[in-house]
Design an enzyme around this catalytic site. Structure first.
Site, PDB file in Angstrom:
ATOM      1  CD  GLU A 260      -2.511   1.271   2.726  1.00 47.04           C
ATOM      2  OE1 GLU A 260      -2.993   0.190   3.126  1.00 47.04           O
ATOM      3  OE2 GLU A 260      -2.626   2.344   3.351  1.00 47.04           O
ATOM      4  CD  GLU A 265      -2.873   7.485   5.838  1.00 45.47           C
ATOM      5  OE1 GLU A 265      -3.937   6.880   6.035  1.00 45.47           O
ATOM      6  OE2 GLU A 265      -1.779   7.103   6.285  1.00 45.47           O
TER       7      GLU A 265
END
Length: 452
Positions: A260, A265
């Site tokens: 991933e 974020e």
């Protein structure tokens, strides 16, 4: 005082003793100090002598240092300018070698979207209620209240379930069945991700918040290349915006075996209330043989700003990825969040040190080394995801930090979150301020166009 009967007083020195002179005292000797007026006009002070300079006044004087030749002076100049030239040469060489070492691959543009609409040939909605493995509390939809486009671009905005649906507060807590499979909207094959029944006894509630998650899966992906997303982060406690990538196919197994890539974020919490809140941008790679051994902490970074945060204006969040390296950046390649060079280890298995780890009394399985490539599992095609999650029980929001109102291990975590609405809902921004706003998305594939 004058007159025939006046008596001559011999001059004295400053200590009051008479001066012995072989001649009559002069006027200056009688009054060696100047007279100054004082309060008593009948008394005067002696007058000071005039200052005479001791400066040489005998005409021109010799300056031998201007006449004598110093052979060391020539070498001093040579050494001085020589050192400057050598320094310039060394500095120029370092700059050139650094520039020459920077990889500048050829790229082919595969996506450039400025969001005049949500193009179905590029974007798909991922619709479910189960938290996508993070235990987040939102229910993702294709509702225009949660994902829409205007003159500023794309907005992914969370809303309260009770204000954006016909579900009441009582139904949210008890006796209501939400079944996205029956509604024909659920995109997950796991029934647990598609339905739930609220129950006051068990503490199960309907997802209290709705949001959206858009992806380019099956439509736009790259294996090595670049991604740039110009976006503004949301304001609001426990909001979790993300711009990230997942593999098109789980070639090496289920998460996190196939990897991933988190380009950026953030957390919507105000930075003074929560360390690494919306003043912090985070990037990471997730990889591991099993979820419990996810080694993201070995390949992660963050960048914090002062006196502002990432919800105040748009920034460009970027990724550059090749077979040899991968890094993320903000606005420019010069401001990197983290950098990983794959070639520093033989394999990602070696990088993680998994061969020496024991989990549940068992050795871990190596899913990558058989490829012989040091960047496996980051050697397959990945697609892009844009979303705003809310809360979660996977540890992204740590227990006990920032007055977090739920515990990750609680079976009733969503209810504890909902019951504390009076604490967090007032912190959410108005309108699209509580959402992730995206002005532009671009993706490039490494290599010349027309070559695969």
């Amino acid at each position: 005082m004058s007159g025939r009967n006046s008596v001559h007083t011999p001059p004295t020195n400053p200590f009051g003793t008479p001066l012995r002179l072989s001649r009559a005292p002069t006027e200056d000797e009688r009054h060696p100090y100047p007279l100054f007026p004082i309060a008593n006009p009948g008394v005067s002070l002696p007058r000071q002598r005039k200052f005479k300079s001791a400066r040489f006044t005998g005409g021109e004087y010799e300056k031998p240092w201007t006449q004598e030749h110093n052979p060391r002076r020539k070498w001093e100049r040579v050494i001085f300018w020589g050192c400057i030239l050598i320094g310039l040469a060394i500095g120029g060489s370092i700059c050139y070698l650094s520039y020459a070492s920077v990889s500048n691959h050829e790229y082919c543009l595969v996506l450039d979207d400025s969001f005049t609409t949500i193009d179905p040939s590029v974007w798909s909605y991922e619709i479910q209620r189960g938290g996508f493995g993070t235990g987040s509390f939102e229910w993702t939809t294709d509702d225009p209240q949660n994902a829409y486009v205007d003159g500023a671009g794309l907005h992914i905005v969370p809303t309260l379930t009770t204000t954006s649906t016909n579900i009441t507060v009582d139904q949210l807590n008890d006796g209501y069945v939400l079944n996205l499979t029956t509604a024909g909207t659920c995109t997950s094959t796991d029934i647990g991700m598609c339905s739930i029944r609220s129950n006051t006894t068990t503490g199960a509630i309907i997802n209290p918040v709705r949001s959206a998650r858009l992806s380019t899966k099956g439509k736009k992906s790259i294996k090595y290349g670049k991604v740039e997303v110009t976006a503004k982060m949301p304001k609001g406690s426990w909001l979790w915006p993300a711009i990230w990538m997942m593999p098109e196919a789980s070639v090496y197994g289920e998460w996190p075996r196939s990897g991933e890539i988190d380009i950026v974020e953030s957390r919507g919490n105000y930075g003074d209330d929560y360390i690494d809140g919306r003043d912090s941008a985070l990037s990471a790679l997730h990889w591991g043989p099993v979820p419990e051994a996810d080694a993201f902490y070995k390949t992660a970074g963050k960048h914090n700003v002062r006196r502002t945060d990432y919800s105040e204006k748009f920034h460009t969040y970027g990724l550059e990825w090749s077979e040899d390296y991968l890094f993320t950046y903000i606005d420019s390649r010069l401001l990197q969040i983290f950098f990983i060079k794959f070639t520093t280890h033989k394999t990602m298995w070696d990088r993680g040190g998994f061969g020496t780890s024991i989990l549940n009394h068992s050795a871990l399985f190596d899913p990558w080394s058989q490829t012989g490539r040091p960047n496996t599992p980051f050697d397959e095609a990945f697609y892009l995801i844009l979303n705003v999650a809310v809360g979660g029980t996977n540890g992204f929001f740590k227990d006990g930090v920032g007055n977090k109102p739920w515990g990750d291990r609680s079976e009733a975590a969503p209810k504890a979150f909902w019951d504390s609405k009076a604490m967090w809902y007032p912190t959410w921004g108005k309108g699209d301020e509580r959402g992730l706003s995206v002005k532009r998305v671009r993706m490039w594939r490494q290599g010349a166009c027309g070559k695969r």
